[in-house]
Every structure is written in C-alpha cells, then in structure tokens.
Write a protein that holds these residues in place. Sequence first.
Motif, PDB file in Angstrom:
ATOM      1  N   HIS A  86       0.863  -1.184   0.000  1.00 28.15           N
ATOM      2  CA  HIS A  86       0.000   0.000   0.000  1.00 28.15           C
ATOM      3  C   HIS A  86       0.895   1.229   0.000  1.00 28.15           C
ATOM      4  N   VAL A  87       0.625   2.160  -0.900  1.00 29.91           N
ATOM      5  CA  VAL A  87       1.398   3.400  -0.913  1.00 29.91           C
ATOM      6  C   VAL A  87       1.029   4.234   0.305  1.00 29.91           C
ATOM      7  N   ASN A  88       1.955   5.081   0.752  1.00 33.34           N
ATOM      8  CA  ASN A  88       1.729   5.871   1.957  1.00 33.34           C
ATOM      9  C   ASN A  88       2.178   7.307   1.738  1.00 33.34           C
ATOM     10  N   SER A  89       1.207   8.192   1.529  1.00 33.02           N
ATOM     11  CA  SER A  89       1.506   9.611   1.385  1.00 33.02           C
ATOM     12  C   SER A  89       2.000  10.152   2.722  1.00 33.02           C
ATOM     13  N   GLY A  90       3.041  10.981   2.669  1.00 35.03           N
ATOM     14  CA  GLY A  90       3.605  11.528   3.892  1.00 35.03           C
ATOM     15  C   GLY A  90       4.819  10.765   4.382  1.00 35.03           C
ATOM     16  N   THR A  91       5.193   9.706   3.666  1.00 33.24           N
ATOM     17  CA  THR A  91       6.411   8.952   3.955  1.00 33.24           C
ATOM     18  C   THR A  91       7.367   9.156   2.780  1.00 33.24           C
ATOM     19  N   PRO A  92       8.671   9.366   3.028  1.00 30.07           N
ATOM     20  CA  PRO A  92       9.617   9.606   1.924  1.00 30.07           C
ATOM     21  C   PRO A  92       9.510   8.555   0.824  1.00 30.07           C
ATOM     22  N   SER A  93       9.602   8.987  -0.395  1.00 33.56           N
ATOM     23  CA  SER A  93       9.452   8.103  -1.551  1.00 33.56           C
ATOM     24  C   SER A  93      10.439   6.943  -1.490  1.00 33.56           C
ATOM     25  N   GLY A  94       9.920   5.749  -1.645  1.00 35.91           N
ATOM     26  CA  GLY A  94      10.778   4.568  -1.677  1.00 35.91           C
ATOM     27  C   GLY A  94      11.101   3.982  -0.324  1.00 35.91           C
ATOM     28  N   MET A  95      10.736   4.671   0.751  1.00 35.15           N
ATOM     29  CA  MET A  95      10.917   4.076   2.077  1.00 35.15           C
ATOM     30  C   MET A  95       9.837   3.019   2.267  1.00 35.15           C
ATOM     31  N   VAL A  96      10.212   1.871   2.827  1.00 36.90           N
ATOM     32  CA  VAL A  96       9.252   0.773   2.982  1.00 36.90           C
ATOM     33  C   VAL A  96       9.070   0.479   4.467  1.00 36.90           C
ATOM     34  N   LEU A  97       7.817   0.568   4.933  1.00 37.27           N
ATOM     35  CA  LEU A  97       7.473   0.349   6.329  1.00 37.27           C
ATOM     36  C   LEU A  97       6.915  -1.055   6.503  1.00 37.27           C
ATOM     37  N   CYS A  98       7.514  -1.811   7.415  1.00 42.28           N
ATOM     38  CA  CYS A  98       7.158  -3.219   7.601  1.00 42.28           C
ATOM     39  C   CYS A  98       6.673  -3.435   9.026  1.00 42.28           C
ATOM     40  N   GLY A  99       5.371  -3.536   9.199  1.00 46.92           N
ATOM     41  CA  GLY A  99       4.784  -3.695  10.524  1.00 46.92           C
ATOM     42  C   GLY A  99       4.808  -5.133  10.995  1.00 46.92           C
ATOM     43  N   MET A 100       5.101  -5.314  12.279  1.00 45.39           N
ATOM     44  CA  MET A 100       5.166  -6.651  12.871  1.00 45.39           C
ATOM     45  C   MET A 100       3.918  -6.901  13.708  1.00 45.39           C
ATOM     46  N   GLY A 101       3.330  -8.081  13.581  1.00 43.40           N
ATOM     47  CA  GLY A 101       2.182  -8.441  14.404  1.00 43.40           C
ATOM     48  C   GLY A 101       0.957  -7.611  14.075  1.00 43.40           C
ATOM     49  N   THR A 102       0.186  -7.245  15.102  1.00 43.47           N
ATOM     50  CA  THR A 102      -1.038  -6.457  14.898  1.00 43.47           C
ATOM     51  C   THR A 102      -0.642  -5.016  14.607  1.00 43.47           C
TER      52      THR A 102
ATOM     53  N   PRO B 198      19.140  -0.535   2.536  1.00 43.70           N
ATOM     54  CA  PRO B 198      18.567  -1.116   3.750  1.00 43.70           C
ATOM     55  C   PRO B 198      18.114  -0.090   4.788  1.00 43.70           C
ATOM     56  N   SER B 199      18.722   1.091   4.772  1.00 42.53           N
ATOM     57  CA  SER B 199      18.331   2.129   5.732  1.00 42.53           C
ATOM     58  C   SER B 199      16.926   2.667   5.450  1.00 42.53           C
ATOM     59  N   LYS B 200      16.408   2.380   4.251  1.00 47.05           N
ATOM     60  CA  LYS B 200      15.060   2.821   3.883  1.00 47.05           C
ATOM     61  C   LYS B 200      14.007   1.766   4.186  1.00 47.05           C
ATOM     62  N   VAL B 201      14.403   0.662   4.790  1.00 48.61           N
ATOM     63  CA  VAL B 201      13.463  -0.392   5.186  1.00 48.61           C
ATOM     64  C   VAL B 201      13.285  -0.311   6.700  1.00 48.61           C
ATOM     65  N   ILE B 202      12.107   0.080   7.126  1.00 51.78           N
ATOM     66  CA  ILE B 202      11.831   0.309   8.546  1.00 51.78           C
ATOM     67  C   ILE B 202      10.907  -0.795   9.079  1.00 51.78           C
ATOM     68  N   VAL B 203      11.396  -1.558  10.041  1.00 53.32           N
ATOM     69  CA  VAL B 203      10.594  -2.597  10.676  1.00 53.32           C
ATOM     70  C   VAL B 203      10.114  -2.060  12.026  1.00 53.32           C
ATOM     71  N   PHE B 204       8.811  -2.144  12.268  1.00 53.71           N
ATOM     72  CA  PHE B 204       8.253  -1.592  13.514  1.00 53.71           C
ATOM     73  C   PHE B 204       7.192  -2.528  14.082  1.00 53.71           C
ATOM     74  N   GLU B 205       6.877  -2.342  15.350  1.00 51.94           N
ATOM     75  CA  GLU B 205       5.886  -3.199  16.007  1.00 51.94           C
ATOM     76  C   GLU B 205       4.668  -2.446  16.495  1.00 51.94           C
ATOM     77  N   GLN B 206       4.729  -1.154  16.596  1.00 52.03           N
ATOM     78  CA  GLN B 206       3.581  -0.392  17.094  1.00 52.03           C
ATOM     79  C   GLN B 206       2.557  -0.203  15.983  1.00 52.03           C
TER      80      GLN B 206
END
Length: 395
Positions: free
Chosen positions: A163-179, A319-327
């Motif tokens: 899913h594209v995300n407006s307001g996040t730098p172009s090409g940065m990929v956010l990877c959510g963990m769990g819920t 790799p610095s543009k790949v963000i893994v998060f849990e919240q």
Amino acid sequence: MKNIILEAAEQLKEELLQIRRTIHENPEVGPSLPQTKEFVMKKLQEYGYQPEEICESGIVATLEGGKPGKTILLRADMDALSIQEKAPVSFASENGKMHACGHDMHATMLLGAAKLLMEHREEIEGKVKLVFQPDEEGFTGAKAMLNAGVLENPSVDAGLALHVNSGTPSGMVLCGMGTCMAGCTLFRIQVKGTGCHGAMPETGVDPINIATHIYLSLQEIIAREVAPTKPAVVTIGKFVGGKAPNIIPGEVVMEGTIRTLDRELSEQIFQRIEDISTQTAALFRGEAEVTEIASAPPLINDKEMVKEMAGYVGELVDPSKVIVFEQGGMGSEDFASYTYEIPCSYLLVGAGIPQENELFGKPMHNECVVFNEDILPLGSAIYAYSAMKWLQTHQ
C-alpha cells in the motif's frame, strides 16, 4: 536476480505510467468496477495470463513457474472513493470519484509485477496467484474473494500486499510486525421519532434531540469504559436529519466507525453503542436501531514473514530505507481478513513528502493528494522479487 528485476521494472516505467493514469482518470467505487475490471483483465491477457473473475469484479490470474513448489498470493485493490478530485495533475478524474487512497498505484504495480514474473517464468519455483480486488474501502472485497475460494485451486501458502503511503519519503518501505493496523466496524444508527411542525414540538417526538443525546453519550464509552492502555476510537462521520428549518423530521441517521486492535473489544463497544442508542431513544419516547454495515478485523502480519520480506526489500533498496516496527496504527485495511487464513505480510511504500515536491504529502483520502509515480517500478519489483525469493526459500 535483484538487479535484473530492478532494471526490468525501470524499463517498464513509461508503460506503468500509462496504466496508472488510465485507471486514475476512470475511477470506480465499491464492489462493481466494470471498466477497471475489463482494463486489468485485458492487460493480463496481453501479458500471457488467463485471468478469471471469481466474484463481482474480483480477478485472479495464476502463474505456474518452471519448477514445482508452493503458492504465494500477491494482492492489489482497485476501487476508488466518492470524492471530487482537486489534485493539480493533468490526468485528474472528472467523474466525482477519485483514487485518493492509491489503489490505482497498487493495481499498476501488480500489473507490472505480472509482466516481470511472466518474463522470468522458468526461474519461478512454484506458483504465483495474482489477485485484483474490488471494494477494499467498503470492507466487503476481501471477504467476497475469500468466500469465492481465492485461497483454493491452487491452495495458497502465504500472501503479500503493498500500500502506498503519502507523507512517507518516496521509496521508504514500512514493515509492521504483528497487529499493525486496527480493525474497523462501520455502523449505522437509525433514530425514529414522530415528525411535526416546529411550532408545536409537543405533538411529535424529536429524533434530532434523541440523536444528539446518543452522540454525546457515545463519547463516554472510550472515556470511561475502555482501559487507557487499549487503543480504541469511536467516530461519527455522518449525521443526517431534516429538510426544512421549521419541521421536526421523523428520522435521523448517524453512521460511524469503531476502531480497535482487539476483535473482542470491538464487539463489546458495538454492543454498548446498541445499548446506549436504544435505551436513550426509549427514554425520549423514540426508537433506535443499530446495524453493522461492514467490518474488517485487525490486521495481523506474520512476524517471521515480515522479517523475511523486509530482507528481500533491503536487497532492492538501501537497507536504511526499510523500517521494521511493532507499534500498530489505527488505520484499517480489509486485507486483514487474509491474515487470519494464511501467513501474510502487508507493507507500506512511501509515496512522497513536501520536501521532495510541494504537491506530495497530503493525507490519504484528501481531495488534493498526489502520489509520486516514480515509485511504480519499485512496487512492481518488490512484488515480483519478493514472490520469487519466498518461493525459492520455502521449497
């Protein structure tokens, strides 16, 4: 292989731009998307696929690789929103609807991936099931696809969506963990009174007065009945009643949403909305009926799969543009329904901020939102490369 896929995706850029703008100029809303469906199916046929419609405007095309293996599902949504577009772009929609959530971007990315995967068919170790879905916004599309058997013939082992995300730098990929996304329940409250002349309110029952008391009382659910440590939001976004200033109407309709990260909590809140509405209406001599319009559960990403997908994406971008998060956030997505059936990974791809271009960064669902089209090849590459690598790894 990663460089080959990336380069091939970049070579598709002009074609992807044409596809995206065609879909963007002709947005359709809801479960029935006849023009979009026809366009996507023709493109898939052009690329060598035999797509089928398994439910209303729901498209599936399966690619069998050169070697046996498991099956991964790649999903994109195609529906738009009932918004009059005001974005300053030459290909803006003029039909009172708008791709303000980027589903045109998603469909384009998956079509690009379809072409890339077909070109590398002999290298694929298993099957890739391409899924183009209607009515994500109404939360009926994923359930319709699942009920139609999208996970069967062949049986699916894992799923990936972007899913594209407006307001996040172009090409940065956010990877959510769990819920990582909230569940959402859309509900309607119909308040019935007795219409009368505004000069003689004692001869009727005022549903606007009743609805106002209900609206105010609903705020107490989150404030006093839900633990502060549990994220929950109740929003009333529609409040409609009356047509003239001197007439008390017979009915008021309110519509809203419940968002939580806990399915049971959502059910409890819905029950309290029903209790408060019916009892408040009765207190003021009226009636109220509460109904669920549609719902999507909280989205639960498979942690191991997310780690794996983040690794594959990190091979395609810095790799610095790949963000893994849990919240988790409180936005909702009906791909969540897939996550209760198979291991899934739902990733967000940055589509621009104002520092890159003053047009970028508007909120999703905004009438002026503009997404950076330069990320289209990246999205196609992520879909294709991640699918190929996952199948290869899970032999």
